[in-house]
Design an enzyme around this catalytic site. Structure first.
Site, PDB file in Angstrom:
ATOM      1  N   ASP A  11       0.849  -1.211   0.000  1.00  0.00           N
ATOM      2  CA  ASP A  11       0.000   0.000   0.000  1.00  0.00           C
ATOM      3  C   ASP A  11       0.880   1.256   0.000  1.00  0.00           C
ATOM      4  O   ASP A  11       0.877   2.027   0.941  1.00  0.00           O
ATOM      5  CB  ASP A  11      -0.948  -0.008   1.214  1.00  0.00           C
ATOM      6  N   ASP A  18       6.858   1.286   1.853  1.00  0.00           N
ATOM      7  CA  ASP A  18       6.553   0.323   0.786  1.00  0.00           C
ATOM      8  C   ASP A  18       7.380   0.634  -0.459  1.00  0.00           C
ATOM      9  O   ASP A  18       7.846  -0.269  -1.157  1.00  0.00           O
ATOM     10  CB  ASP A  18       5.072   0.380   0.375  1.00  0.00           C
ATOM     11  N   ASN A  59      -2.158   2.821   3.764  1.00  0.00           N
ATOM     12  CA  ASN A  59      -1.489   4.099   3.977  1.00  0.00           C
ATOM     13  C   ASN A  59      -2.265   5.239   3.320  1.00  0.00           C
ATOM     14  O   ASN A  59      -2.276   6.360   3.816  1.00  0.00           O
ATOM     15  CB  ASN A  59      -0.058   4.049   3.435  1.00  0.00           C
ATOM     16  N   HIS A  70       9.793   0.269   8.151  1.00  0.00           N
ATOM     17  CA  HIS A  70       9.117  -0.996   8.448  1.00  0.00           C
ATOM     18  C   HIS A  70       9.188  -2.026   7.310  1.00  0.00           C
ATOM     19  O   HIS A  70       9.676  -3.144   7.466  1.00  0.00           O
ATOM     20  CB  HIS A  70       7.623  -0.743   8.735  1.00  0.00           C
ATOM     21  N   ASP A  71       8.591  -1.663   6.166  1.00  0.00           N
ATOM     22  CA  ASP A  71       8.218  -2.659   5.161  1.00  0.00           C
ATOM     23  C   ASP A  71       9.385  -3.397   4.506  1.00  0.00           C
ATOM     24  O   ASP A  71       9.248  -4.585   4.184  1.00  0.00           O
ATOM     25  CB  ASP A  71       7.338  -2.016   4.084  1.00  0.00           C
ATOM     26  N   THR A  93       2.803  -6.054   2.741  1.00  0.00           N
ATOM     27  CA  THR A  93       3.329  -5.000   3.622  1.00  0.00           C
ATOM     28  C   THR A  93       2.275  -3.943   3.939  1.00  0.00           C
ATOM     29  O   THR A  93       2.604  -2.847   4.381  1.00  0.00           O
ATOM     30  CB  THR A  93       4.574  -4.333   2.998  1.00  0.00           C
ATOM     31  N   PHE A 131      -0.718  -0.789  12.935  1.00  0.00           N
ATOM     32  CA  PHE A 131      -1.599  -0.220  11.906  1.00  0.00           C
ATOM     33  C   PHE A 131      -2.136  -1.256  10.918  1.00  0.00           C
ATOM     34  O   PHE A 131      -3.352  -1.348  10.695  1.00  0.00           O
ATOM     35  CB  PHE A 131      -0.854   0.894  11.144  1.00  0.00           C
ATOM     36  N   ASN A 132      -1.270  -2.025  10.259  1.00  0.00           N
ATOM     37  CA  ASN A 132      -1.730  -2.931   9.194  1.00  0.00           C
ATOM     38  C   ASN A 132      -2.760  -3.940   9.708  1.00  0.00           C
ATOM     39  O   ASN A 132      -3.715  -4.283   9.004  1.00  0.00           O
ATOM     40  CB  ASN A 132      -0.553  -3.683   8.568  1.00  0.00           C
TER      41      ASN A 132
END
Length: 312
Positions: A11, A16, A40, A241-242, A124, A165-166
């Protein structure tokens, strides 16, 4: 060396975008497709962002539009981190390629069905597309080698004290994925809040001198604003993060992990969206997830740097 066949569901999103650069620039993967999730930003924006990144990287991996909203809930977006377009900061090229006509879920099914070998799925963003696929095509589960995802956390959250979040955006989808029986690697906040990009890293990307290095620097300049304002405990670092979900596939030795049983809370008053990680094996359930919780940050940043060097 034979490339690992993967399918990416994302996303975009600043992190990402860097994840895609790592996946493409390392040249270790046969990327069958990119599917987009809403998270996102809205589906329309994440879809366009994926196409923009591929235009920048001068590659034509097929892109498929995913679900517009979570399975049962209204969509929550992270525009407060990623901005109005979801990739605020750099000027990105307008895409010349269009998304494919097939839906993301249909494309995942077709690609798995047609593949002579198992495929690893790398999500992700929120897990809506992956859960929808698993529910619609359960007979294709054996064609999935592994799901290496960014999401969740054993000991911390970022939307609530315990929910990331995800997972929080679509906890019902996450519950489907974690209970699917498919091998899972979870790169949650425990590791990604150690996968930090600092100003000296941003300067290093900018100094590469190629288009992609400049875009990474500009993405991270914008991305870091939120973290420096809202996450002072990270000492000026922004959590990248991703790319962890891809980096683990490239070199799991730069990470520390533990097999655990993980379930997702969907109905808790205070805990909806929490990945309940049985880190200390209290429930005595068979582990269903490789839970990643530590990282060699320098090796991680070098891996991304080397991939970006090879890109346009």
């Amino acid at each position: 060396m034979k490339k690992l066949s993967i399918l990416i569901d994302c996303d975009p999103g600043h992190d990402d975008a860097v994840m895609l650069m790592l996946a493409i620039g390392c040249n270790l993967f046969d990327i069958k497709a990119i599917t987009t999730s809403a998270g996102n930003q809205t589906q329309a924006k994440t879809l366009k962002n994926a196409l923009k990144i591929l235009q920048l990287l001068e590659t034509d991996i097929p892109v498929y539009k995913g679900c517009d909203k979570p399975l049962f809930r209204n969509l929550i977006i992270a525009d407060y981190v990623h901005g109005e377009m979801g990739l605020d900061g750099p000027s990105l090229p307008e895409p010349t390629h269009q998304p494919e006509s097939q839906s993301a879920v249909e494309a995942i099914a077709r690609i798995l069905m047609d593949s002579p070998e198992k495929i690893t799925i790398v999500p992700t963003g929120p897990l809506t597309n992956i859960a929808t696929f698993l529910l619609a095509y359960p007979h294709l589960k054996p064609k999935i080698e592994r799901i290496s995802l960014m999401g969740g956390g054993a000991f911390r959250g970022n939307m609530t004290p315990t929910a990331e979040f995800n997972i929080y955006v679509d906890p019902e989808a996450a519950a489907v994925v974690f209970s699917s029986g498919v091998p899972i690697t979870m790169c949650g906040l425990d590791v990604t809040h150690k996968a930090l990009v600092f100003q000296e890293d941003i300067n290093r990307f900018r100094a590469i001198g190629n288009k992609t290095g400049q875009v990474v620097a500009e993405l991270m300049d914008f991305f870091s604003i939120f973290y420096r304002r809202e996450r002072p405990e990270l000492n000026g670092g922004a959590a990248l993060h991703d790319p962890c979900a891809i980096a683990w596939l490239i070199d799991p030795t730069m990470f520390t992990s533990k097999p655990c049983y993980v379930a997702v809370e969907t109905t808790g008053t205070l805990t909806t969206g929490t990945t309940v990680v049985d880190f200390f094996d209290i429930l005595k359930q068979p582990p269903n997830t490789e839970v990643v919780y530590d990282i060699d940050r320098e090796r991680y940043m070098n891996l991304i740097y080397e991939a970006v060097q090879k890109l346009p």
